[in-house]
Design a protein around this motif. Structure first.
Motif, PDB file in Angstrom:
ATOM      1  N   PRO A 261      -9.524   1.835   3.609  1.00  0.00           N
ATOM      2  CA  PRO A 261      -9.595   1.611   2.164  1.00  0.00           C
ATOM      3  C   PRO A 261      -8.248   1.161   1.608  1.00  0.00           C
ATOM      4  O   PRO A 261      -7.189   1.587   2.088  1.00  0.00           O
ATOM      5  CB  PRO A 261      -9.998   2.967   1.588  1.00  0.00           C
ATOM      6  N   LEU A 262      -8.263   0.294   0.620  1.00  0.00           N
ATOM      7  CA  LEU A 262      -7.024  -0.207   0.030  1.00  0.00           C
ATOM      8  C   LEU A 262      -6.186   0.907  -0.574  1.00  0.00           C
ATOM      9  O   LEU A 262      -4.957   0.848  -0.573  1.00  0.00           O
ATOM     10  CB  LEU A 262      -7.331  -1.252  -1.043  1.00  0.00           C
ATOM     11  N   GLU A 263      -6.832   1.933  -1.099  1.00  0.00           N
ATOM     12  CA  GLU A 263      -6.106   3.039  -1.725  1.00  0.00           C
ATOM     13  C   GLU A 263      -5.154   3.727  -0.757  1.00  0.00           C
ATOM     14  O   GLU A 263      -4.149   4.283  -1.166  1.00  0.00           O
ATOM     15  CB  GLU A 263      -7.079   4.075  -2.310  1.00  0.00           C
ATOM     16  N   LEU A 264      -5.473   3.664   0.530  1.00  0.00           N
ATOM     17  CA  LEU A 264      -4.581   4.267   1.526  1.00  0.00           C
ATOM     18  C   LEU A 264      -3.209   3.615   1.485  1.00  0.00           C
ATOM     19  O   LEU A 264      -2.191   4.276   1.615  1.00  0.00           O
ATOM     20  CB  LEU A 264      -5.182   4.136   2.929  1.00  0.00           C
ATOM     21  N   TRP A 265      -3.164   2.326   1.268  1.00  0.00           N
ATOM     22  CA  TRP A 265      -1.906   1.576   1.285  1.00  0.00           C
ATOM     23  C   TRP A 265      -1.302   1.436  -0.111  1.00  0.00           C
ATOM     24  O   TRP A 265      -0.090   1.391  -0.255  1.00  0.00           O
ATOM     25  CB  TRP A 265      -2.126   0.202   1.904  1.00  0.00           C
ATOM     26  N   LEU A 266      -2.155   1.351  -1.121  1.00  0.00           N
ATOM     27  CA  LEU A 266      -1.668   1.089  -2.477  1.00  0.00           C
ATOM     28  C   LEU A 266      -1.515   2.337  -3.333  1.00  0.00           C
ATOM     29  O   LEU A 266      -0.839   2.303  -4.352  1.00  0.00           O
ATOM     30  CB  LEU A 266      -2.620   0.120  -3.187  1.00  0.00           C
ATOM     31  N   GLY A 267      -2.164   3.412  -2.934  1.00  0.00           N
ATOM     32  CA  GLY A 267      -2.117   4.633  -3.733  1.00  0.00           C
ATOM     33  C   GLY A 267      -3.138   4.590  -4.854  1.00  0.00           C
ATOM     34  O   GLY A 267      -3.854   3.606  -5.037  1.00  0.00           O
TER      35      GLY A 267
ATOM     36  N   ARG B 249       0.270  12.050  -2.330  1.00  0.00           N
ATOM     37  CA  ARG B 249       1.013  10.869  -1.895  1.00  0.00           C
ATOM     38  C   ARG B 249       1.586  11.087  -0.502  1.00  0.00           C
ATOM     39  O   ARG B 249       1.502  10.217   0.365  1.00  0.00           O
ATOM     40  CB  ARG B 249       2.138  10.558  -2.886  1.00  0.00           C
ATOM     41  N   ALA B 250       2.174  12.254  -0.268  1.00  0.00           N
ATOM     42  CA  ALA B 250       2.745  12.555   1.046  1.00  0.00           C
ATOM     43  C   ALA B 250       1.660  12.532   2.126  1.00  0.00           C
ATOM     44  O   ALA B 250       1.873  11.995   3.218  1.00  0.00           O
ATOM     45  CB  ALA B 250       3.451  13.905   1.016  1.00  0.00           C
ATOM     46  N   ALA B 251       0.500  13.082   1.827  1.00  0.00           N
ATOM     47  CA  ALA B 251      -0.605  13.092   2.791  1.00  0.00           C
ATOM     48  C   ALA B 251      -1.099  11.665   3.056  1.00  0.00           C
ATOM     49  O   ALA B 251      -1.373  11.294   4.208  1.00  0.00           O
ATOM     50  CB  ALA B 251      -1.747  13.955   2.273  1.00  0.00           C
ATOM     51  N   ARG B 252      -1.197  10.855   2.003  1.00  0.00           N
ATOM     52  CA  ARG B 252      -1.651   9.473   2.144  1.00  0.00           C
ATOM     53  C   ARG B 252      -0.673   8.680   3.003  1.00  0.00           C
ATOM     54  O   ARG B 252      -1.070   7.950   3.912  1.00  0.00           O
ATOM     55  CB  ARG B 252      -1.801   8.825   0.758  1.00  0.00           C
ATOM     56  N   LEU B 253       0.624   8.834   2.736  1.00  0.00           N
ATOM     57  CA  LEU B 253       1.627   8.114   3.516  1.00  0.00           C
ATOM     58  C   LEU B 253       1.666   8.586   4.970  1.00  0.00           C
ATOM     59  O   LEU B 253       1.869   7.780   5.884  1.00  0.00           O
ATOM     60  CB  LEU B 253       3.005   8.241   2.859  1.00  0.00           C
ATOM     61  N   ALA B 254       1.454   9.867   5.194  1.00  0.00           N
ATOM     62  CA  ALA B 254       1.399  10.388   6.568  1.00  0.00           C
ATOM     63  C   ALA B 254       0.207   9.786   7.318  1.00  0.00           C
ATOM     64  O   ALA B 254       0.331   9.396   8.483  1.00  0.00           O
ATOM     65  CB  ALA B 254       1.323  11.912   6.556  1.00  0.00           C
ATOM     66  N   ALA B 255      -0.935   9.689   6.638  1.00  0.00           N
ATOM     67  CA  ALA B 255      -2.116   9.081   7.261  1.00  0.00           C
ATOM     68  C   ALA B 255      -1.856   7.609   7.564  1.00  0.00           C
ATOM     69  O   ALA B 255      -2.221   7.110   8.638  1.00  0.00           O
ATOM     70  CB  ALA B 255      -3.327   9.227   6.343  1.00  0.00           C
ATOM     71  N   ALA B 256      -1.204   6.909   6.648  1.00  0.00           N
ATOM     72  CA  ALA B 256      -0.890   5.493   6.871  1.00  0.00           C
ATOM     73  C   ALA B 256       0.047   5.329   8.068  1.00  0.00           C
ATOM     74  O   ALA B 256      -0.142   4.433   8.898  1.00  0.00           O
ATOM     75  CB  ALA B 256      -0.276   4.893   5.613  1.00  0.00           C
ATOM     76  N   ARG B 257       1.059   6.205   8.167  1.00  0.00           N
ATOM     77  CA  ARG B 257       1.967   6.148   9.322  1.00  0.00           C
ATOM     78  C   ARG B 257       1.212   6.392  10.626  1.00  0.00           C
ATOM     79  O   ARG B 257       1.475   5.728  11.635  1.00  0.00           O
ATOM     80  CB  ARG B 257       3.100   7.161   9.163  1.00  0.00           C
ATOM     81  N   ASP B 258       0.282   7.334  10.607  1.00  0.00           N
ATOM     82  CA  ASP B 258      -0.505   7.613  11.810  1.00  0.00           C
ATOM     83  C   ASP B 258      -1.335   6.402  12.215  1.00  0.00           C
ATOM     84  O   ASP B 258      -1.437   6.065  13.396  1.00  0.00           O
ATOM     85  CB  ASP B 258      -1.425   8.820  11.592  1.00  0.00           C
ATOM     86  N   ILE B 259      -1.933   5.741  11.232  1.00  0.00           N
ATOM     87  CA  ILE B 259      -2.749   4.557  11.520  1.00  0.00           C
ATOM     88  C   ILE B 259      -1.883   3.457  12.106  1.00  0.00           C
ATOM     89  O   ILE B 259      -2.255   2.801  13.078  1.00  0.00           O
ATOM     90  CB  ILE B 259      -3.491   4.090  10.253  1.00  0.00           C
TER      91      ILE B 259
END
Length: 98
Positions: free
Chosen positions: A24-30, A39-49
């Motif tokens: 989903p775009l929200e993962l990258w754009l917030g 935000r920290a959880a979203r960025l951690a998930a993005a780093r994992d991906i």
């Protein structure tokens, strides 16, 4: 008219982008109003991906450039950079030039 990519229906530009990225775009754009914890959880998930798929960044960048090239090619026209002003010989000898 709806477009289908495999079993997925895409009706908006965001739908096509999400299908191209696989996320989903929200993962990258917030999202508006997200907390620091979210935000920290979203960025951690993005780093994992990105760690799981290191080519995702390059593929996404290539997709963005291709899309911009087709829809707004003037954005990809680069203006020549101004030439740097040369330092006087004396300054170059003293090691002031990089």
């Amino acid at each position: 008219m709806d477009d289908f990519i495999g079993p997925h229906r895409a009706t908006t530009t965001a739908d096509f982008l999400e299908l191209a990225l696989g996320t989903p775009l929200e993962l990258w754009l917030g999202e508006d109003g997200e907390s620091e914890t979210e935000r920290a959880a979203r960025l951690a998930a993005a780093r994992d991906i990105l760690a799981d798929d290191p080519t995702l960044y390059d593929r996404t960048t290539a997709l963005a450039v291709e899309t911009i090239g087709r829809t707004m090619p003037e954005l990809l026209s680069l203006a020549p950079a101004p030439r740097p002003i040369p330092l006087p010989r004396r300054a170059r000898r003293k090691g002031l030039a990089a």
